[in-house]
Design a protein around this motif. Structure first.
Motif, PDB file in Angstrom:
ATOM      1  N   VAL A   1      -3.436 -44.108  15.284  1.00 44.35           N
ATOM      2  CA  VAL A   1      -3.028 -42.711  15.276  1.00 44.35           C
ATOM      3  C   VAL A   1      -1.513 -42.668  15.142  1.00 44.35           C
ATOM      4  O   VAL A   1      -0.791 -43.117  16.038  1.00 44.35           O
ATOM      5  CB  VAL A   1      -3.449 -41.987  16.577  1.00 44.35           C
ATOM      6  N   ASP A   2      -1.032 -42.106  14.019  1.00 45.31           N
ATOM      7  CA  ASP A   2       0.414 -42.054  13.788  1.00 45.31           C
ATOM      8  C   ASP A   2       0.674 -40.998  12.724  1.00 45.31           C
ATOM      9  O   ASP A   2      -0.066 -40.909  11.739  1.00 45.31           O
ATOM     10  CB  ASP A   2       0.927 -43.418  13.325  1.00 45.31           C
ATOM     11  N   ASP A   3       1.722 -40.221  12.918  1.00 47.21           N
ATOM     12  CA  ASP A   3       2.053 -39.198  11.920  1.00 47.21           C
ATOM     13  C   ASP A   3       2.879 -39.763  10.773  1.00 47.21           C
ATOM     14  O   ASP A   3       3.142 -39.067   9.797  1.00 47.21           O
ATOM     15  CB  ASP A   3       2.800 -38.033  12.585  1.00 47.21           C
ATOM     16  N   ASP A   4       3.285 -41.035  10.884  1.00 46.23           N
ATOM     17  CA  ASP A   4       4.083 -41.679   9.837  1.00 46.23           C
ATOM     18  C   ASP A   4       3.162 -42.502   8.938  1.00 46.23           C
ATOM     19  O   ASP A   4       2.607 -43.515   9.371  1.00 46.23           O
ATOM     20  CB  ASP A   4       5.133 -42.586  10.480  1.00 46.23           C
ATOM     21  N   PRO A   5       2.978 -42.095   7.677  1.00 49.17           N
ATOM     22  CA  PRO A   5       2.082 -42.831   6.760  1.00 49.17           C
ATOM     23  C   PRO A   5       2.473 -44.291   6.589  1.00 49.17           C
ATOM     24  O   PRO A   5       1.601 -45.147   6.409  1.00 49.17           O
ATOM     25  CB  PRO A   5       2.215 -42.063   5.443  1.00 49.17           C
ATOM     26  N   ALA A   6       3.760 -44.602   6.661  1.00 54.25           N
ATOM     27  CA  ALA A   6       4.212 -45.987   6.475  1.00 54.25           C
ATOM     28  C   ALA A   6       3.688 -46.871   7.611  1.00 54.25           C
ATOM     29  O   ALA A   6       3.247 -48.000   7.375  1.00 54.25           O
ATOM     30  CB  ALA A   6       5.738 -46.039   6.416  1.00 54.25           C
ATOM     31  N   ASN A   7       3.742 -46.343   8.840  1.00 53.89           N
ATOM     32  CA  ASN A   7       3.229 -47.113   9.971  1.00 53.89           C
ATOM     33  C   ASN A   7       1.719 -47.321   9.861  1.00 53.89           C
ATOM     34  O   ASN A   7       1.194 -48.389  10.190  1.00 53.89           O
ATOM     35  CB  ASN A   7       3.562 -46.409  11.282  1.00 53.89           C
ATOM     36  N   ILE A   8       1.016 -46.287   9.421  1.00 46.96           N
ATOM     37  CA  ILE A   8      -0.437 -46.399   9.257  1.00 46.96           C
ATOM     38  C   ILE A   8      -0.784 -47.449   8.208  1.00 46.96           C
ATOM     39  O   ILE A   8      -1.690 -48.267   8.403  1.00 46.96           O
ATOM     40  CB  ILE A   8      -1.042 -45.035   8.880  1.00 46.96           C
ATOM     41  N   ARG A   9      -0.052 -47.447   7.094  1.00 50.28           N
ATOM     42  CA  ARG A   9      -0.317 -48.439   6.048  1.00 50.28           C
ATOM     43  C   ARG A   9      -0.071 -49.855   6.544  1.00 50.28           C
ATOM     44  O   ARG A   9      -0.852 -50.772   6.276  1.00 50.28           O
ATOM     45  CB  ARG A   9       0.559 -48.148   4.817  1.00 50.28           C
TER      46      ARG A   9
END
Length: 211
Positions: A1-9
Motif C-alpha cells: 500500500v503506497d501512494d507513490d507508483p515508483a515505490n509500488i513498482r
C-alpha cells in the motif's frame, strides 16, 4: 500500500517472483482489498494523503476479518516516536526508506513463515487427536460465526447433539483401546452420513458429537 507508483513498482518487482502481489494506492482501496482478499501480509506506507498508514492500521485492527493480518510499515520517517507509535498500534515490523532489497525480502519471508507456523499450530489445536474431527474449541469458534451469519440472513439452523448411551459400561467391560476404536468407527459413520447435509461434524467431548 503506497501512494507513490515508483515505490509500488520497486516493491512489486522485488517480491513478484515468489509471491502474489496485490496493490493499493490509497487507504480506502487498501481496506477494501484487505477485507475481500485477506492477504497474508500487508506492506503499508505511513505517509499518504487523506488517511495515513496509522489510520489504516487502526481500522484493520478494529475489524474481525482483518485484525490478525500482520502489517509491516514502510516509511521514510526517521523519528523513533513514530516507530514506537506504529508498533503500539499493532504493526509487526518497520522497514525504513530508502530500503535495502535484501532486508525487505528477508523480513517478508520471516513474517510469512511465522504466520504459516501460527496457522499450523492453530489448526492442530482445533483437531481431535483420536477421531481427527474438529474439536469442541473449533465448534465454539464456528458456531458463533454461523449463528451470527444466520441471524443476519434469516436462514434456518439445525443443531444436533449425539451422545452414545452407556459408553462407560463399554469401556469398563472391553477396555479403553477397543472403546477408542469404537469411537473412531462411529465418527467415520457419522461423517459419511453428514456428507448429505450442509455443515460440519465435531467431537464435542468423550462420546459426544455435535453438528
Amino acid at each position: 500500500v503506497d501512494d507513490d507508483p515508483a515505490n509500488i513498482r520497486l516493491l512489486s518487482s522485488l517480491l513478484r517472483e515468489k509471491y502474489k502481489i496485490l496493490v493499493a494506492k490509497s487507504a480506502a482501496n487498501a481496506l477494501l482489498i484487505a477485507r475481500e482478499k485477506k492477504p497474508d501480509l500487508i506492506l503499508l506506507d505511513v505517509v499518504m494523503p487523506k488517511e495515513t498508514g496509522f489510520d489504516v492500521i487502526k481500522k484493520l485492527k478494529s475489524l474481525t476479518e482483518t485484525k490478525h493480518i500482520p502489517v509491516i510499515f514502510i516509511t521514510g520517517l526517521g523519528c523513533t516516536e513514530d516507530e514506537e507509535y506504529g508498533l503500539r498500534l499493532g504493526a509487526c515490523d518497520y522497514i525504513h526508506k530508502p530500503f535495502h532489497n535484501g532486508i525487505v525480502k528477508a523480513r517478508v519471508k520471516n513474517h510469512l513463515e511465522s504466520e504459516r507456523h501460527k496457522r499450523l499450530i492453530e489448526e492442530l489445536a482445533h483437531i481431535d487427536v483420536l477421531t481427527e474431527l474438529p474439536n469442541r474449541r473449533k465448534w465454539n469458534v464456528e458456531s458463533e460465526l454461523v449463528w451470527r451469519s444466520a441471524t443476519e440472513s434469516g436462514d434456518t439452523l439445525a443443531v444436533g447433539l449425539i451422545d452414545v448411551d452407556h459408553f462407560k459400561n463399554y469401556n469398563d467391560y472391553y477396555g479403553h483401546s477397543p472403546g477408542d476404536v469404537a469411537l473412531i468407527n462411529l465418527s467415520q459413520v457419522l461423517k459419511r452420513t453428514m456428507q448429505r447435509f450442509v455443515g460440519n461434524l465435531f467431537r464435542f467431548g468423550g462420546e459426544e458429537f455435535i453438528f
